[in-house]
Motif scaffolding. Structure first.
Motif, PDB file in Angstrom:
ATOM      1  N   LEU A  20      -1.818   5.788 -21.552  1.00  0.00           N
ATOM      2  CA  LEU A  20      -0.856   6.320 -20.599  1.00  0.00           C
ATOM      3  C   LEU A  20      -0.629   7.800 -20.880  1.00  0.00           C
ATOM      4  CD1 LEU A  20       1.840   3.487 -20.588  1.00  0.00           C
ATOM      5  CD2 LEU A  20      -0.293   3.641 -19.282  1.00  0.00           C
ATOM      6  N   SER A  21      -0.374   8.542 -19.803  1.00  0.00           N
ATOM      7  CA  SER A  21      -0.071   9.959 -19.921  1.00  0.00           C
ATOM      8  C   SER A  21       1.271  10.252 -19.273  1.00  0.00           C
ATOM      9  CB  SER A  21      -1.151  10.803 -19.230  1.00  0.00           C
ATOM     10  OG  SER A  21      -2.415  10.597 -19.810  1.00  0.00           O
ATOM     11  N   CYS A  22       2.001  11.178 -19.862  1.00  0.00           N
ATOM     12  CA  CYS A  22       3.270  11.634 -19.311  1.00  0.00           C
ATOM     13  C   CYS A  22       3.221  13.157 -19.252  1.00  0.00           C
ATOM     14  CB  CYS A  22       4.430  11.165 -20.168  1.00  0.00           C
ATOM     15  SG  CYS A  22       6.031  11.868 -19.685  1.00  0.00           S
ATOM     16  N   ALA A  23       3.111  13.683 -18.046  1.00  0.00           N
ATOM     17  CA  ALA A  23       3.059  15.132 -17.862  1.00  0.00           C
ATOM     18  C   ALA A  23       4.460  15.646 -17.597  1.00  0.00           C
ATOM     19  CB  ALA A  23       2.129  15.476 -16.713  1.00  0.00           C
ATOM     20  N   ALA A  24       4.883  16.608 -18.405  1.00  0.00           N
ATOM     21  CA  ALA A  24       6.224  17.169 -18.273  1.00  0.00           C
ATOM     22  C   ALA A  24       6.156  18.549 -17.633  1.00  0.00           C
ATOM     23  CB  ALA A  24       6.890  17.261 -19.638  1.00  0.00           C
ATOM     24  N   SER A  25       7.040  18.794 -16.694  1.00  0.00           N
ATOM     25  CA  SER A  25       7.165  20.118 -16.094  1.00  0.00           C
ATOM     26  C   SER A  25       8.635  20.513 -16.099  1.00  0.00           C
ATOM     27  CB  SER A  25       6.597  20.137 -14.679  1.00  0.00           C
ATOM     28  OG  SER A  25       7.291  19.224 -13.857  1.00  0.00           O
ATOM     29  N   GLY A  26       8.889  21.783 -15.843  1.00  0.00           N
ATOM     30  CA  GLY A  26      10.244  22.273 -16.012  1.00  0.00           C
ATOM     31  C   GLY A  26      10.414  22.785 -17.435  1.00  0.00           C
ATOM     32  N   TYR A  27      11.620  23.069 -17.809  1.00  0.00           N
ATOM     33  CA  TYR A  27      11.861  23.693 -19.094  1.00  0.00           C
ATOM     34  C   TYR A  27      12.151  22.635 -20.148  1.00  0.00           C
ATOM     35  CZ  TYR A  27      13.747  26.851 -22.611  1.00  0.00           C
ATOM     36  OH  TYR A  27      13.977  27.531 -23.757  1.00  0.00           O
TER      37      TYR A  27
END
Length: 126
Positions: A20-27
């Motif tokens: 599984l992958s979790c891509a984070a965006s934002g600060y």
């Protein structure tokens, strides 16, 4: 505002593997916790694995997945991974990525986290 997007779920036979992958965006500034939680039908959401990132990194696992699952991160891609090996039918659930910049928390307790993804389904057949 932090956005989390999970991917990599699917169907697999018992004994198989998924990542599984979790891509984070934002600060997302260090320190932070990013973790994986899961919820099976009729059950409460529970912690699976969490990674704490500061000047050092720590990982935390639920007893039920120790030795089978591995959480890791790629800071260049702002992505956290959950490698799941030796999957069992009881691993079947919706898997969610969550993040928090709180500290001094119980890392596998869902109430500690304020940012959540939409989830990705994992189904393990016997």
């Amino acid at each position: 505002q932090v956005q989390l997007v999970e991917s990599g779920g699917g169907s697999v036979q018992a004994g198989g593997s998924l990542r599984l992958s979790c891509a984070a965006s934002g600060y997302v500034a260090r320190p932070y916790f990013i973790g994986w939680f899961r919820q099976a039908p009729g059950k409460e959401r529970s912690g699976v694995a969490t990674i704490y990132s500061s000047t050092y990194t720590s990982t935390y696992y639920a007893d039920s997945v120790k030795g089978r699952f591995t959480i890791s991160q790629d800071n260049t891609k702002n992505t956290v991974y959950l490698q799941m090996n030796s999957l069992k039918p009881e691993d079947t659930a919706m898997y969610y990525c969550a993040a928090t910049q709180r500290w001094n928390i119980d890392p596998l307790v869902q109430a500690e986290y304020e940012y959540w993804g939409q989830g990705t389904q994992v189904t393990v057949s016997s």
